[in-house]
Motif scaffolding. Structure first.
Motif, PDB file in Angstrom:
ATOM      1  N   ARG A   4     -59.052 -33.751  27.593  1.00 24.52           N
ATOM      2  CA  ARG A   4     -58.901 -32.833  27.095  1.00 24.52           C
ATOM      3  C   ARG A   4     -58.785 -31.462  27.871  1.00 24.52           C
ATOM      4  O   ARG A   4     -59.170 -31.465  28.999  1.00 24.52           O
ATOM      5  CB  ARG A   4     -60.127 -32.642  26.138  1.00 24.52           C
ATOM      6  CG  ARG A   4     -60.189 -33.544  24.780  1.00 24.52           C
ATOM      7  CD  ARG A   4     -60.930 -33.296  23.773  1.00 24.52           C
ATOM      8  NE  ARG A   4     -60.333 -32.049  22.882  1.00 24.52           N
ATOM      9  CZ  ARG A   4     -60.904 -31.519  22.156  1.00 24.52           C
ATOM     10  NH1 ARG A   4     -61.989 -31.938  21.354  1.00 24.52           N
ATOM     11  NH2 ARG A   4     -60.301 -30.674  21.530  1.00 24.52           N
ATOM     12  N   ILE A   5     -58.151 -30.519  27.309  1.00 22.18           N
ATOM     13  CA  ILE A   5     -57.948 -29.208  28.086  1.00 22.18           C
ATOM     14  C   ILE A   5     -59.059 -28.695  28.104  1.00 22.18           C
ATOM     15  O   ILE A   5     -59.915 -28.499  27.368  1.00 22.18           O
ATOM     16  CB  ILE A   5     -57.038 -28.228  27.382  1.00 22.18           C
ATOM     17  CG1 ILE A   5     -55.393 -29.020  27.127  1.00 22.18           C
ATOM     18  CG2 ILE A   5     -57.040 -26.988  27.848  1.00 22.18           C
ATOM     19  CD1 ILE A   5     -54.364 -28.192  26.440  1.00 22.18           C
ATOM     20  N   ASP A  31     -54.960 -31.397  23.885  1.00 23.27           N
ATOM     21  CA  ASP A  31     -55.863 -31.156  22.693  1.00 23.27           C
ATOM     22  C   ASP A  31     -55.326 -32.085  21.523  1.00 23.27           C
ATOM     23  O   ASP A  31     -54.253 -32.747  21.410  1.00 23.27           O
ATOM     24  CB  ASP A  31     -55.785 -29.702  22.340  1.00 23.27           C
ATOM     25  CG  ASP A  31     -54.541 -28.997  22.045  1.00 23.27           C
ATOM     26  OD1 ASP A  31     -53.792 -29.704  21.432  1.00 23.27           O
ATOM     27  OD2 ASP A  31     -54.503 -27.697  22.053  1.00 23.27           O
ATOM     28  N   LYS A  32     -56.119 -31.948  20.138  1.00 19.07           N
ATOM     29  CA  LYS A  32     -55.787 -32.816  19.266  1.00 19.07           C
ATOM     30  C   LYS A  32     -54.231 -32.508  18.754  1.00 19.07           C
ATOM     31  O   LYS A  32     -53.527 -33.365  18.216  1.00 19.07           O
ATOM     32  CB  LYS A  32     -56.757 -32.603  17.980  1.00 19.07           C
ATOM     33  CG  LYS A  32     -56.673 -33.580  16.777  1.00 19.07           C
ATOM     34  CD  LYS A  32     -57.579 -33.195  15.779  1.00 19.07           C
ATOM     35  CE  LYS A  32     -57.073 -33.833  14.493  1.00 19.07           C
ATOM     36  NZ  LYS A  32     -57.932 -33.301  13.396  1.00 19.07           N
ATOM     37  N   GLY A  33     -53.920 -31.290  18.477  1.00 17.23           N
ATOM     38  CA  GLY A  33     -52.648 -30.965  18.061  1.00 17.23           C
ATOM     39  C   GLY A  33     -51.415 -31.407  18.669  1.00 17.23           C
ATOM     40  O   GLY A  33     -50.354 -32.110  18.452  1.00 17.23           O
ATOM     41  N   LEU A  34     -51.459 -31.287  20.214  1.00 21.51           N
ATOM     42  CA  LEU A  34     -50.495 -31.959  21.040  1.00 21.51           C
ATOM     43  C   LEU A  34     -50.438 -33.481  20.983  1.00 21.51           C
ATOM     44  O   LEU A  34     -49.181 -33.862  20.928  1.00 21.51           O
ATOM     45  CB  LEU A  34     -50.777 -31.616  22.544  1.00 21.51           C
ATOM     46  CG  LEU A  34     -50.663 -30.072  22.856  1.00 21.51           C
ATOM     47  CD1 LEU A  34     -51.407 -29.829  24.549  1.00 21.51           C
ATOM     48  CD2 LEU A  34     -49.126 -29.745  22.829  1.00 21.51           C
ATOM     49  N   ILE A  35     -51.531 -33.882  21.072  1.00 22.08           N
ATOM     50  CA  ILE A  35     -51.413 -35.540  20.865  1.00 22.08           C
ATOM     51  C   ILE A  35     -51.004 -36.213  19.561  1.00 22.08           C
ATOM     52  O   ILE A  35     -50.144 -36.888  19.312  1.00 22.08           O
ATOM     53  CB  ILE A  35     -52.616 -36.375  21.393  1.00 22.08           C
ATOM     54  CG1 ILE A  35     -52.245 -37.789  22.052  1.00 22.08           C
ATOM     55  CG2 ILE A  35     -53.578 -36.370  20.137  1.00 22.08           C
ATOM     56  CD1 ILE A  35     -51.456 -37.547  23.266  1.00 22.08           C
ATOM     57  N   GLN A  36     -51.251 -35.305  18.529  1.00 22.39           N
ATOM     58  CA  GLN A  36     -50.920 -35.616  17.167  1.00 22.39           C
ATOM     59  C   GLN A  36     -49.351 -35.642  16.966  1.00 22.39           C
ATOM     60  O   GLN A  36     -48.653 -36.493  16.392  1.00 22.39           O
ATOM     61  CB  GLN A  36     -51.644 -34.795  16.081  1.00 22.39           C
ATOM     62  CG  GLN A  36     -51.351 -35.265  14.687  1.00 22.39           C
ATOM     63  CD  GLN A  36     -52.395 -34.732  13.710  1.00 22.39           C
ATOM     64  OE1 GLN A  36     -53.048 -33.815  14.042  1.00 22.39           O
ATOM     65  NE2 GLN A  36     -52.329 -35.142  12.637  1.00 22.39           N
ATOM     66  N   ALA A  37     -48.883 -34.573  17.649  1.00 22.32           N
ATOM     67  CA  ALA A  37     -47.391 -34.177  17.356  1.00 22.32           C
ATOM     68  C   ALA A  37     -46.669 -35.534  18.159  1.00 22.32           C
ATOM     69  O   ALA A  37     -45.664 -35.870  17.462  1.00 22.32           O
ATOM     70  CB  ALA A  37     -47.030 -33.116  18.075  1.00 22.32           C
ATOM     71  N   LYS A  38     -47.180 -35.830  19.303  1.00 21.96           N
ATOM     72  CA  LYS A  38     -46.455 -36.933  20.112  1.00 21.96           C
ATOM     73  C   LYS A  38     -46.614 -38.053  19.329  1.00 21.96           C
ATOM     74  O   LYS A  38     -45.605 -38.837  19.248  1.00 21.96           O
ATOM     75  CB  LYS A  38     -47.169 -37.038  21.400  1.00 21.96           C
ATOM     76  CG  LYS A  38     -46.723 -35.802  22.523  1.00 21.96           C
ATOM     77  CD  LYS A  38     -47.012 -36.122  23.845  1.00 21.96           C
ATOM     78  CE  LYS A  38     -46.742 -35.008  24.762  1.00 21.96           C
ATOM     79  NZ  LYS A  38     -45.255 -34.710  24.991  1.00 21.96           N
ATOM     80  N   GLY A  41     -61.027 -37.021  24.209  1.00 21.34           N
ATOM     81  CA  GLY A  41     -60.656 -37.509  22.715  1.00 21.34           C
ATOM     82  C   GLY A  41     -60.352 -38.823  22.847  1.00 21.34           C
ATOM     83  O   GLY A  41     -59.571 -39.355  23.643  1.00 21.34           O
ATOM     84  N   LEU A  42     -60.419 -39.426  21.473  1.00 23.21           N
ATOM     85  CA  LEU A  42     -59.956 -40.877  21.087  1.00 23.21           C
ATOM     86  C   LEU A  42     -59.279 -40.687  20.112  1.00 23.21           C
ATOM     87  O   LEU A  42     -59.899 -40.354  19.031  1.00 23.21           O
ATOM     88  CB  LEU A  42     -61.253 -41.722  21.106  1.00 23.21           C
ATOM     89  CG  LEU A  42     -61.835 -42.419  22.132  1.00 23.21           C
ATOM     90  CD1 LEU A  42     -62.819 -43.492  21.703  1.00 23.21           C
ATOM     91  CD2 LEU A  42     -60.816 -43.439  22.640  1.00 23.21           C
ATOM     92  N   ALA A  43     -57.956 -40.872  19.878  1.00 21.29           N
ATOM     93  CA  ALA A  43     -57.179 -40.796  18.756  1.00 21.29           C
ATOM     94  C   ALA A  43     -56.909 -42.210  18.209  1.00 21.29           C
ATOM     95  O   ALA A  43     -56.583 -43.073  18.778  1.00 21.29           O
ATOM     96  CB  ALA A  43     -55.941 -40.312  19.116  1.00 21.29           C
ATOM     97  N   LEU A  44     -57.175 -42.629  17.084  1.00 23.93           N
ATOM     98  CA  LEU A  44     -56.946 -43.709  16.441  1.00 23.93           C
ATOM     99  C   LEU A  44     -55.884 -43.463  15.373  1.00 23.93           C
ATOM    100  O   LEU A  44     -55.920 -42.821  14.435  1.00 23.93           O
ATOM    101  CB  LEU A  44     -58.187 -44.210  15.636  1.00 23.93           C
ATOM    102  CG  LEU A  44     -57.962 -45.519  14.825  1.00 23.93           C
ATOM    103  CD1 LEU A  44     -57.562 -46.774  15.760  1.00 23.93           C
ATOM    104  CD2 LEU A  44     -58.999 -46.196  13.858  1.00 23.93           C
ATOM    105  N   ALA A  45     -54.893 -44.283  15.758  1.00 26.32           N
ATOM    106  CA  ALA A  45     -53.557 -44.007  14.765  1.00 26.32           C
ATOM    107  C   ALA A  45     -53.003 -45.243  14.191  1.00 26.32           C
ATOM    108  O   ALA A  45     -53.354 -46.399  14.877  1.00 26.32           O
ATOM    109  CB  ALA A  45     -52.432 -43.425  15.873  1.00 26.32           C
ATOM    110  N   ARG A  46     -51.974 -45.175  13.289  1.00 24.66           N
ATOM    111  CA  ARG A  46     -51.855 -46.637  12.567  1.00 24.66           C
ATOM    112  C   ARG A  46     -49.964 -46.171  12.390  1.00 24.66           C
ATOM    113  O   ARG A  46     -49.658 -45.127  12.296  1.00 24.66           O
ATOM    114  CB  ARG A  46     -52.418 -46.472  11.215  1.00 24.66           C
ATOM    115  CG  ARG A  46     -51.894 -47.692  10.425  1.00 24.66           C
ATOM    116  CD  ARG A  46     -52.778 -47.428   8.911  1.00 24.66           C
ATOM    117  NE  ARG A  46     -52.535 -48.671   8.385  1.00 24.66           N
ATOM    118  CZ  ARG A  46     -51.656 -48.749   7.421  1.00 24.66           C
ATOM    119  NH1 ARG A  46     -50.914 -47.627   7.187  1.00 24.66           N
ATOM    120  NH2 ARG A  46     -51.484 -49.886   6.682  1.00 24.66           N
TER     121      ARG A  46
END
Ligand code: SAH
Ligand code: AVI
Length: 340
Positions: free
Chosen positions: A213-214, A306-313, A333-338
């Motif tokens: 994270r930043i 940050d969360k927003g940047l990775i969510q957009a990608k 951060g750990l992002a779990l995506a589907r």
């Protein structure tokens, strides 16, 4: 000195069986070597010159990276490991995965946390590590075969930035890309990479992504300029890998390690700066380079998110963010995506 980058000179049959539960595919050929030579030549001719990050990881580079993960200044690995311990059962339950597919698996230390959770869920069947370094991948596979007596392992030695064709098909898959390695990809490579994952993964499969994270410049620069000098050794080792791969004569002593945080681009930039004028010949690239004192080669970017940047990608690549986990200090951060 080996003749070429070890990941690229293993012209073995595509598959070999060493145990009924283990297979390894080395996806390397004369044409991949040609492609890698061309890529390296283009990068070194660019202004500023740069070297793709995969050239860090010969056997010594992987060992140095493992040593980095133990450094007091390098908070990433232990923070991600603690996060994984907290969420692994939830991720296993949510994904109902029978197969764990790991990109840039390396020493796979943290992977055990997920394998354990998947074992507890009773669903675990197969682990698919994918990495450019065959030495670390074979070592880890041998360890895991002993630790998990029912686990099947299908290892693939390849460049994860090349198209990920013909991956083993699991029933429900969990794809993981840990360590913040996504930060080592520039914007174009990152987009292509995430699109590529989106293409090989099935609707409903899950993707777990670790991102650094930043945070403050001071904290980040300390992590990439450790007091023991291991990161400097890791950085300089890339010149040996390039020498071995392209019959070059870079002199490690002619360069020094520099890591700075570029706040505008929220990324660490790791450079090798010439200590004195250098002339370098790379026979297999038919290339001669000259460096004045202070001229630098960009060896790594490590972008912070940050969360927003990775969510957009993720969204752009067809993934829906299901969960976002972070530690108390907001370091990692750990992002779990589907897959949508
Ligand atoms: N996942 C581990 C290791 C991270 S180090 C962790 O979280 O600690 C990055 C790993 O990615 C190394 O093992 C390196 O060999 C691998 N790697 C880097 N670039 C690669 C590429 N282009 N293709 C395949 N593997 C790559
Ligand atoms: C593998 N990767 C996420 C590491 C990072 O932090 O960008 C590589 C590294 N470079 C210097 N230290 C560690």
């Amino acid at each position: 000195m080996t003749e070429k980058h070890p990941a690229l000179d293993l012209l073995k049959p595509a598959e070999e069986s060493e145990s009924p539960r283990f297979q390894i595919e080395v996806r390397s050929s004369a044409s991949t070597r040609e492609r890698d030579l061309e890529e390296l030549g283009n990068c070194l001719r660019a202004s500023p010159p740069w070297i793709p990050a995969k050239f860090f990881y010969d056997a010594r580079g992987s060992e140095l990276f493992e040593a980095i993960t133990e450094l007091p200044e390098y908070y990433q690995t232990r923070t991600e490991e603690l996060l994984l311990l907290g969420v692994a059962d939830q991720v296993a339950a949510r994904s109902e995965a029978t197969e764990l597919l790991e990109l840039g698996s390396g020493a796979a230390r943290k992977t055990r946390t997920l394998l354990d959770a998947m074992s507890r869920s009773g669903l675990l069947q197969r682990y698919v590590p994918i990495d450019v370094d065959p030495v670390v991948t074979r070592r880890v596979a041998a360890e895991l075969l002993a630790e998990y007596p029912a686990l099947e392992i299908h290892a693939i030695i390849t460049d994860i930035l090349a198209p990920l064709v013909a991956l083993p098909q699991g029933h429900h898959r969990l794809v993981i890309f840990l360590g913040g390695t996504i930060g080592n990809l520039n914007d174009d490579a990152c987009e292509r990479f995430l699109d590529g994952i989106g293409e090989v993964i099935n609707t409903g499969d899950h993707f777990l992504l670790g991102v650094d994270r930043i945070k403050s410049k001071a904290r980040l620069e300390a992590a990439y300029n450790d007091s023991a000098g291991i990161t400097a050794d890791f950085n300089l080792n890339i010149l040996e890998v390039v020498n071995a791969f392209a019959h070059g004569d870079f002199d490690q002593n002619g360069f020094e390690h520099v890591s700075i945080y570029n706040e505008a681009k929220h990324r660490i930039e790791m450079w090798l700066r010439a200590r004195s004028p250098q002339r370098v010949a790379l026979a297999d690239l038919d290339l001669e380079l000259s460096f004045e004192t202070g001229d630098s080669i960009l060896t790594e970017i490590s972008t912070k998110y940050d969360k927003g940047l990775i969510q957009a990608k993720l969204d752009h690549a067809g993934f829906e963010l299901e969960d976002w986990h972070t530690d108390e200090e907001s370091l990692f951060g750990l992002a779990l995506a589907r897959r949508r």
